[in-house]
Design a protein around this motif. Structure first.
Motif: not given
Lengths: 380, 909
Positions: A214-218, A220-222, A224-226, A228, A296, B335-337, B341
């Motif tokens: 659970v880091g920066g990718g999370t 940004w990734g989550l 982004k999905l949430l 846009k 988040l 990295s989850s999710f 990215i």
């Protein structure tokens, strides 16, 4: 090689002009290709001014490196730092190409052909994009172990650069003077896409003791999905304006507005991140993007702070340094991490941050060039 | 085990009456007269008068209310003050967990045999009972919070808020106490307080959540043997926890948020940590991301997901390679999710299934990690995970287990609780001042799975079925397709009573149980009279089951055996009830119900806790009783007893003509030979068609060629007869665990008992409390002994001395004096209603009888092979059985069907 290295060092010169240093001579280059960002560190002579940095995400920094008691003629130069999104790796390649940075590794005619066209690289992408670098730039990536680089980078910064480490409490940065003789052991938490927690016992002496996905990718990734959002920075920006209480379930929401003093939870403590979304009859569109981003960010920062503290506690480490692109000098991130560490340690531990937080790996890769002379540089 | 269904309380062992002797229960007589009339005459008030040591219930003038056919007949206690409640709630955000206690008064028959035993061996339930434990049942029920009215209807229909009065016969002049209080915990306890007041007229008293959680967990871990289990890669393994080594432990409760509690003892605990990333985060974020309407739907989605599409794995970063230097495999989530990215995709471009799974993994993994770090910090060996987030969901448990395993490098294990959802409610129940649960020990509790269990899967509440008829029709409405079971959702009828009226659900059955691995929660029977058999060498390491059904092949085999035997059993059962239409309907429903249990267990062997063959066989007997088949083999047993008793005199004469040594061998041969008469064994049932009892017996005995497959006879003989001139002292008292009716007991065990008596050893025949197959029961044995005694002086004198002969029993005191010179033959019940026996839970009279015993003889497959084959005793033990099953013969003794086992183990000292 020897000469090549010396040349590189000479190129660092910024304050002291060497007679034999040609003004346009650039430098060495090292890259850290992470899951989300590519970090580039290169050195240049003083003539290379900051305006040359055209990378979209680039930031510039100057590390003054005074002459030390080096065997090498350590000279002053500039270290440049630039970032690119990994998904836009072509921007990065163009940047390197435009500055001809990739030529510098074996620029000197005396360099052996073998050393030509080699760039020190770290990060997972050093493997993944090796072929692309070869194809586009004709250079080989010399992969340097990621952890080694991180630690080397951070040791370098903590020993050499002052001020480098600071605490962040209630919106205030406070630089911390660290006695180099009392630097080790410390916990280095590198928050990239994922999070690595490294116990550092000395130069080259370290152990990855923990981490979390659970880091920066999370974020940004989550995010982004949430929301846009199109970029990480945009997402961070949004969080500034948000209010996490809209979506997070607070202790007060559960206990009818009151605290749960028995277990030491105040009514504003987050009981469940995103927990309010359960009970409300709302869809994603009904929530403000700012609020989502904020929740988040708090969730992830808090979590990292907690796990870091527990690991520091486990190994009896006094200091926790947080680095990696996730932090990016972002006040709120630093604040939540600090609060988490403060909360879980009951005030006994403090989170510390590094000014050059995103570039540890790239710096480490940079320092992995043999005989770069940086080892012996001290803060004076 | 105790097998106490409320349908025939008179033969229970849960004897909590210390009052006057009751004459033989009329109910039995009524039953045997065959009619459908099972109306129970209200017993006289004083017959269930209680000692003053249990202050919480005033039972004077108590009366059974309602039709006796009801599943939960209740007792009207007009003098019981109304603030005593038997109900506690945990009202959470999504589910309401309800626990209620139904009293179960076993007005056990105080016949002469029992009275005699009390005097002779000092069993006296009334005197022993100085603790306020009530016999009864704890029921666990769940409702959705959104459908709180169902819950209110349920409470109201069972009158739980009034201490369990029956709705139909609620006496209107009983005082409506407005001050009645129900203990409750959970966030909704505040929220719905007014609703409870308005609808039920009761006040909710809020109990601290954390107190309740810890109290509930402590109770479960101490009182339920197979409560905790590990879950690795889909495999559940129950962990037996030593009660004395339980504390300290870490309790991780995953609700909306997560609390981590260090528990040091009863009422001693501290919330040491927690995380805000919990079930609420999963559901909240999941809802936003997938538009799922419920938590279960979201979980369901995750089952079909692939997190690799959205999580950034180590392999994604390292171009498919591991990062082995730091021990990360390519499939580890970096990295989850994180993949979201770099890909140019929007939320809509990802499958909700994948999102749900990524989210689930992220949160479970994180909780596992933080929990482990906290356990490490405080040096806690065990981490128990509970709370609604888990919901018996296999993947969630696997992920948490993996995280704990991964971060601890295998040093720590995550454990889960079967009753995980009920911790809070249990704790609230225990917060009543006098709940009596504190004193309960693990051997006092028997968990049973009623017929609805396979259908509800422990997820939704079972139907509040009023009577047997409703049960049968409920059963009949289920549709069975292969092993896939679909069932109707119990719905409240328009009458809003919450009773009856089940409709086939519009949604497919699968949504009822989103995950087959959901474990069932049964009804906890509190049987305070059960005790640990005192002669077990080490109760801690005792495991009753010889065969582990964890292995799929083994389970499959027994599943097939039981399924094939089912039609025959149903025929017998229906015939035993006179073959009426009613009996046929019940037989049909029984077959469906039992098949459903089997199917459920095939699907999830751990569904009912740790599964052994003994549990499976007992489940069948319980299921029969649930459909009111009291004794399916009654007539067969009678016929065989008569036939065997007829030839007994000849056999005794034959034996008496032998010398001591030959006689002992012939007796053991006889026990083994007679053990062939077993209706539980299909191979033997076929034999019955080939000859008369005595013919089969003789044929069988003639075939007894020593050495037997397991043959310790010589050692046993030496113990009994000595060698050379040395004459060993006889045993003081022998406990003979008998098996089948007919030849088995009459021609096998009785002659052996007679031999022991002749040698001056007291003999206690230990028989079942409730019928199981054709096993002889403790109720039947005295008559058999009395009949045998007509032909044999040894048996007659011993039976008189043991209080078994009716004619001689004018005054048991006198009998004692008169026969003080004779060693007695006694009969005790074992506390079981199963063909096997778990010696951790036996009747108090058996436990008392065992105190002076120095020889235990276990006879028959169920008690000497399926269970207890490996049991070690403090005294000499002899295990005798004929193996009437090829597979078991191969597995256990590497032999063949009809091989014999004579295993003798001297006292382990």
């Amino acid at each position: 090689m020897e000469v090549g290295m010396r040349r590189q060092l000479e190129e660092r010169e910024s304050k002291i002009m060497l007679p034999n240093q040609s003004a346009d001579e650039v430098s060495h280059l090292a890259v850290d290709i992470g899951g989300s960002l590519i970090k580039v560190v290169y050195s240049s002579s003083n003539n290379n001014n900051e305006a040359d940095d055209k990378g979209k995400k680039s930031s510039n920094d100057c590390v003054g490196i005074p002459n030390g008691s080096s065997d090498y003629p350590v000279l002053c130069g500039r270290l440049h730092f630039a970032k690119f999104e990994t998904s836009k790796i072509n921007d990065c390649l163009e940047f390197i190409s435009s500055k001809q940075l990739h030529r510098c590794g074996g620029w000197h005619q005396e360099a052996s052909p073998h050393d030509k066209n080699i760039i020190k690289a770290t990060g997972g992408g050093a493997y993944k994009f090796a072929d692309l670098f070869k194809e586009k730039l004709g250079v080989s990536l010399d992969k340097v172990d990621e952890m080694d680089c991180l630690v080397a980078g951070s040791n370098f910064l903590l020993k050499t650069v002052h001020p480098e480490a600071f605490t962040y409490i209630d919106g205030r940065e406070e630089y911390v003077q660290i006695d180099h003789n009392d630097l080790y052991p410390y916990l280095l938490v590198n928050i990239g896409s994922g999070v690595s927690m490294i116990k550092v016992d000395g130069d080259g002496k370290f152990d990855r003791v923990s981490g979390t996905s659970v880091g920066g990718g999370t974020f940004w990734g989550l995010g982004k999905l949430l929301t846009k959002c199109k970029s990480f920075d945009e997402l961070l920006e949004l969080s500034h304006k948000g209010n996490n209480r809209v979506i997070d379930m607070l202790v007060g929401d559960i206990y009818g507005g009151g605290d749960y003093p028995k277990i030491g939870l105040s009514s504003t403590a987050i009981a469940s991140s995103f927990g309010k979304a359960i009970s409300e009859n709302k869809e994603l569109e009904d929530y403000g993007r700012e609020d989502i981003s904020r929740s988040l960010l708090r969730m992830i920062s808090n979590n990292i702070g907690q796990i870091s503290y527990l690991n520091a506690l486990r190994f009896g480490l006094k200091r926790i340094f947080f680095g990696g692109f996730f932090i990016r000098g972002h006040a709120y991130t630093m604040d939540t991490i600090s609060v988490a560490v403060h909360f879980w340690s009951k005030g006994e531990a403090k989170a510390m941050f590094l000014r050059h937080e995103g570039f540890l790996g790239a710096l480490g890769a940079f320092t992995s060039y043999k005989s770069h002379g940086l080892d012996n540089i001290t803060t004076h | 085990m105790a097998g106490l269904t409320e349908d025939h309380p008179q033969i229970g062992i849960d004897d909590i009456i210390d009052g006057s002797e009751q004459k033989l229960n009329e109910d039995i007589v009524e039953r045997e007269s065959g009619g459908g009339a099972r109306e129970m005459a209200p017993p006289a008030g004083n017959s269930i008068h209680r000692s003053g040591s249990r202050p919480q219930l005033d039972l004077s003038k108590a009366a059974i209310q309602g039709n006796f056919e009801e599943r939960d007949p209740t007792i009207l206690l007009p003098n019981q003050s109304d603030d005593i409640s038997h109900l506690a709630l945990d009202i959470g955000g999504s589910l309401i967990k309800l626990i209620y206690f139904s009293r179960h008064e076993d007005r056990s028959v105080k016949d002469r045999r029992k009275k005699f035993l009390e005097e002779k061996i000092g069993v006296s339930n009334g005197i022993r009972r100085s603790y306020p434990i009530l016999g009864g049942r704890l029921h666990f029920v769940k409702f959705e919070t959104a459908k709180i009215n169902e819950c209110l209807d349920f409470i109201s229909s069972k009158q739980l808020h009034r201490g369990g009065m029956d709705a139909h016969d609620w006496n209107s002049d009983a005082p409506d106490n407005e001050n009645a209080v129900i203990k409750a915990t959970g966030g909704g306890a505040h929220k719905f307080a007014d609703l409870f007041k308005e609808r039920l007229g009761v006040s909710i008293e809020k109990e601290d959540e954390m107190n309740c959680l810890v109290a509930g967990a402590n109770f479960l871990l101490k009182a339920i043997r197979h409560e905790a289990f590990t879950h690795m890669e889909g495999q559940k393994e129950f962990v037996q926890i030593d009660q004395n080594d339980l504390f300290p432990y870490l309790l991780v409760n995953i609700g909306s948020g997560v609390s981590m509690i260090k528990v040091d003892g009863d009422g001693k605990f501290q919330r040491v940590s927690g995380t805000n990333v919990g079930g609420g985060t999963y559901w909240g974020l999941g809802k936003l991301l997938t538009k799922c309407k419920s938590f279960d739907e979201l979980l369901e989605l995750s089952q079909r997901g692939d997190n690799r599409t959205i999580d950034m794995l180590v392999g994604d970063i390292y171009g498919g390679m591991d990062y082995s230097k730091i021990g990360l495999s390519a499939s580890t989530i970096a990295s989850s999710f994180g993949k979201a990215i770099s890909e140019n995709k929007n939320l809509e471009d990802y499958r909700p299934e994948d999102i749900s799974l990524s989210l689930l993994r992220m949160i479970s993994y994180n909780i596992g990690q933080i929990s482990y770090l906290n356990a490490l910090r405080f040096g806690l060996k065990r981490i128990f995970f509970g709370g609604f987030f888990i919901r018996g969901h296999a993947y969630t448990m696997d992920t948490i287990s993996f995280a704990v395993h991964f971060w601890s490098k295998g040093d720590a294990q995550a454990m889960f609780l079967r009753h995980e959802g009920f911790l809070g409610a249990l704790g609230a129940f225990m917060s009543y001042e006098k709940h009596g649960l504190d004193d309960l020990m693990v051997h006092h509790l028997v968990e049973r799975f009623p017929m609805g269990a396979p259908y509800t899967g422990g997820k939704i509440h079972g139907p509040p079925l009023g009577d047997l008829n409703e049960k049968i029709s409920w059963m009949a409405k289920f549709v069975q397709k292969g092993t896939e079971i679909t069932g109707p959702v119990p719905m409240a009828s328009p009458r809003t009573t919450g009773l009856g009226g089940f409709e086939v659900p519009s949604s497919k059955g699968a949504t009822l149980r989103s995950d087959a691995s959901n474990l069932n929660v049964g009804v906890l029977h509190l049987v305070p009279t059960l005790e640990v058999f005192p002669l077990l060498a080490d109760p801690k390491i005792y495991e009753p089951n010889t065969i582990d059904l964890a292995e799929q092949g083994e389970l499959q085999y027994w599943f097939t055996v039981l399924s094939e035997h089912l039609p025959d059993l149903v025929d017998k059962a229906v015939a035993s009830e006179g073959g009426t239409d009613d009996a046929k309907r019940r037989g049909d429903a029984f077959a469906r119900a039992f098949s459903a249990h089997l199917a459920r267990l095939m699907e999830e062997p751990a569904a009912y806790g740790k599964l052994g063959l003994a549990n499976l066989l007992e489940l069948r007997e319980e299921c029969l009783r649930e459909f009111q088949f009291i004794d399916a083999y009654r007539s067969i047993k009678q016929r065989e007893n008569e036939a065997s008793l007829a030839v007994l005199p000849d056999l005794l004469m034959e034996l008496d003509g032998m010398n001591e040594e030959t006689r002992l061998l012939t007796l053991i041969e006889g026990v083994l030979a007679a053990n062939i008469f077993d209706w539980g064994s299909r191979a033997c049932v076929e034999l019955y068609h080939k000859g008369t009892i005595i013919e089969i017996y003789r044929m069988s005995r003639n075939k007894m060629q020593r050495p037997w497959r397991v043959d310790d006879f010589d050692v046993f003989k030496e113990r009994m007869l000595g060698s050379g001139d040395e004459k060993p002292h006889p045993h003081k008292r022998a406990l003979l665990f008998v098996d089948n009716s007919g030849a088995d007991v009459v021609l096998g065990m009785l002659p052996l008992a007679r031999e022991l008596l002749r040698r001056g050893t007291e003999v206690v025949l230990v028989a079942n409390s409730l019928p199981a197959l054709n096993d002889v029961t403790a109720m039947e044995l005295p008559d058999i002994v009395a009949e045998a005694a007509k032909h044999c002086d040894i048996l007659r004198r011993a039976a008189e001395a043991g209080g078994l002969l009716v004619d001689a029993m004018i005054n048991s005191q006198d009998v004692n004096k008169e026969n003080s010179s004779s060693v007695p033959l006694m009969v005790v019940e074992n506390g079981c209603g199963s063909p096997c026996i778990d010696l951790r839970q036996v009747s108090s009279e058996l436990a008392a009888a065992a105190k002076d015993a120095d020889l235990v003889i276990l006879e028959g497959m169920g008690r000497a092979l399926h269970t207890n084959f490996n049991a070690q005793f403090k005294c000499d033990a002899l295990k005798l059985a004929m193996v009437k099953n090829q597979r078991l013969a191969e597995k256990l003794i590497k032999g063949y069907i009809y091989d014999c086992v004579c295993r003798y183990e001297p006292a382990s000292s």
